[in-house]
Write an enzyme that holds these catalytic residues in place. Structure first.
Site, PDB file in Angstrom:
ATOM      1  N   LYS A 119       0.801  -1.196   0.237  1.00 12.95           N
ATOM      2  CA  LYS A 119       0.038  -0.054   0.002  1.00 12.95           C
ATOM      3  C   LYS A 119       0.787   1.234   0.038  1.00 12.95           C
ATOM      4  O   LYS A 119       1.791   1.393   0.692  1.00 12.95           O
ATOM      5  CB  LYS A 119      -0.750   0.081   1.154  1.00 12.95           C
ATOM      6  CG  LYS A 119      -1.951  -1.163   1.225  1.00 12.95           C
ATOM      7  CD  LYS A 119      -2.953  -0.746   2.393  1.00 12.95           C
ATOM      8  CE  LYS A 119      -3.747  -1.986   2.808  1.00 12.95           C
ATOM      9  NZ  LYS A 119      -4.854  -2.250   1.767  1.00 12.95           N
ATOM     10  N   GLY A 145     -13.658  -5.253   5.741  1.00 11.77           N
ATOM     11  CA  GLY A 145     -14.767  -5.846   6.761  1.00 11.77           C
ATOM     12  C   GLY A 145     -15.131  -7.089   6.699  1.00 11.77           C
ATOM     13  O   GLY A 145     -15.885  -7.850   7.396  1.00 11.77           O
ATOM     14  N   GLY A 188      -8.222  -8.655   5.355  1.00  8.27           N
ATOM     15  CA  GLY A 188      -7.460  -7.843   5.856  1.00  8.27           C
ATOM     16  C   GLY A 188      -7.132  -8.296   7.550  1.00  8.27           C
ATOM     17  O   GLY A 188      -6.271  -9.453   7.516  1.00  8.27           O
TER      18      GLY A 188
END
Lengths: 295, 194
Positions: A82, A215, A236
């Site tokens: 990222k 989520g 994640g």
């Protein structure tokens, strides 16, 4: 015969090869190996998973290159990393390191509150988050080769990812039945580049792969997102915050492939131990909502 | 009408469907080994070979796929599919299905930034074909029984042995259906013999 690198086909094609798969967040080589052994199609190398970023507060930046290098050396599957929204140099550094895919991500603290990175300038492909078709089309316009829902990262709560996936799908359906003269007004309303919207209308689908993210905490969550039309899922915090990451990771991979086999998903969900605890989105203030980052 | 299965554990399945339907055959998703009896030929698509292998093991595909090949049913592997079909893999990695006598090196051109597209001449085709290489493998060595079909910069990138066809690149990411055409001819020939 000419040999072209970094073309649209090559960058989008890389994401097409990830379809039907699970991309897992990892913070070290050991986790990366667990993810690979469980059948992940790629890993996202991070310094902290989103739920820990949320807990730690402060400025979240590109991961320490040592961690990324360690992960790249540990596995043969693709490695993603990222960069902060608008942080051109973090992105260039990750590209120079040989990272396979960059995520210009709202999970990190934005470096630019007005502009995203011009991703078409890069050889390495990018994935970006979106909450609706306008945001999806703007990111495609900047050269994103893959999309994902923003969801609400680090919450273990699927509600925002569902909202974003349904919204994009509904808006695609809406424009496919629009007459051509209505499309420019829709482009204005969505804040979407007209040409890209026209391409989506013609094809009846996005020109790039769209994954679910933000989520996903259980095998059933992953299967739900596939049922809603996701091309694959990012998980994640869900895996390495669960009691038994190996089992959890493998169960999510299987549930993503066999997302309509409900007997199987039931069996996979048994004896997994507890999932991450999760956060009610309404308990988050606007400033705490990562999905509000970027435009 | 010919029915071609696409192994649908993970990867670029829909892209192969489009090509199969464009050439007038029927495409079906293969998610369980029992379904192999319903098809005339099988495509193992591009994707992540490690992911597909995990799922092939867990859902009992290895034996039935070998049986499928031994019954002289054609199989076509693109990229990850080629890795899975190879008899040997370079380095310490163990081979998967071992159905074509080639030694394959994975990610032979480097990481994603080294992925590329080009055009190739392919044996048996008059026109050149567009070829998209994504973190692609190459054929390091091919056995005597293997027919080399295409090379790129001295590396073998497409080959055939009997009923097994492989390529390093992704014809399914292009509009060109010439290689699928070769595979369909292989299926028709296999049916004549049977």
């Amino acid at each position: 015969m000419s040999k072209l690198v970094g073309t649209e086909t090559v960058k989008r094609g890389m994401a097409q090869m990830q379809k039907g798969g699970v991309i897992m967040d990892v913070v070290n080589a050991e986790q990366a190996k667990v993810a690979e052994a469980a059948g992940a199609v790629a890993v996202m190398a991070l310094e902290r998973v989103p739920s820990d970023i949320r807990a730690a507060g402060g400025v979240a930046r590109m991961a320490d290159p040592r961690i990324i290098e360690e992960v790249m050396n540990a596995v043969t599957i693709p490695v993603m990393a990222k960069a902060r929204i608008g942080h051109i140099v973090e992105a260039r550094v990750l590209e120079a390191m040989g990272v396979d895919y960059l995520d210009e991500s709202e999970v990190l603290t934005p470096a630019d509150e007005e502009y995203h990175i011009l991703k078409s300038d890069f050889t390495v492909p990018f994935v970006c988050g979106c909450r609706d078709l306008g945001e999806a089309a703007r990111r495609i316009g900047e050269g994103a080769s893959m999309l994902r829902t923003k969801g609400e990262p680090g919450t273990g709560n699927i509600v925002e990812a569902v909202r974003h996936m349904r919204k994009v799908q509904a808006q695609i359906r809406k424009i496919t039945v629009m007459s051509d003269d209505e499309l420019m007004t829709e482009a204005k309303n969505l804040g979407a580049p007209f040409e890209i919207l026209r391409e989506i209308k013609k094809a009846g689908k996005l020109p790039v792969v769209n994954f679910a993210a933000g989520g996903i905490a259980t095998p059933a969550d992953a299967a739900l997102m596939m049922e809603l039309g996701s091309d694959g899922v990012f998980v994640g915090s869900g895996i390495f915050k669960s009691e038994n990451p190996e089992k959890f990771a493998s169960a999510i991979v299987q549930a993503t492939t066999y997302y309509t086999d409900y007997d199987l998903i039931g069996r996979l969900s048994k004896e997994l131990g507890s999932a991450m605890k999760g956060i009610d989105i309404s308990k988050l203030s606007l400033e705490e909502r990562m999905q509000e980052r970027g435009w | 009408m010919l029915t071609i299965g696409v192994l649908s554990l993970q990867g670029a399945v829909a892209e192969h469907f489009l090509q199969i339907e464009r050439l007038g055959a029927r495409a079906i998703e293969i998610k369980q080994p029992e379904q192999l009896t319903d098809i005339d030929g099988l495509i193992i698509p591009g994707g992540e070979s490690t992911t597909m292998r995990k799922l092939m093991d867990r859902y009992g595909f290895i034996g039935p796929l070998k049986k499928f090949a031994n019954e002289n049913k054609p199989i076509f592997g693109t990229c990850a599919g080629m890795v899975l079909l190879a008899k040997k893999l370079s380095g310490s990695e163990e081979a998967h299905l071992g159905l074509i006598d080639i030694t394959v090196t994975r990610n032979a051109f480097g990481r994603q930034r080294d992925s590329f597209e080009t055009t190739l001449n392919m044996h048996g085709l008059v026109q050149t074909i567009p070829a998209v290489f994504i973190r692609a493998p190459i054929i390091e060595e091919a056995g005597e029984e293997v027919e080399v079909l295409a090379s790129h910069e001295q590396s073998i990138v497409a080959a055939r042995q009997g009923n097994v066809l492989v390529c390093s690149f992704h014809p399914e990411l292009t509009e060109d259906t010439q290689i699928l055409g070769i595979f369909i001819e292989m299926i028709k020939d296999a049916q004549k013999i049977a």
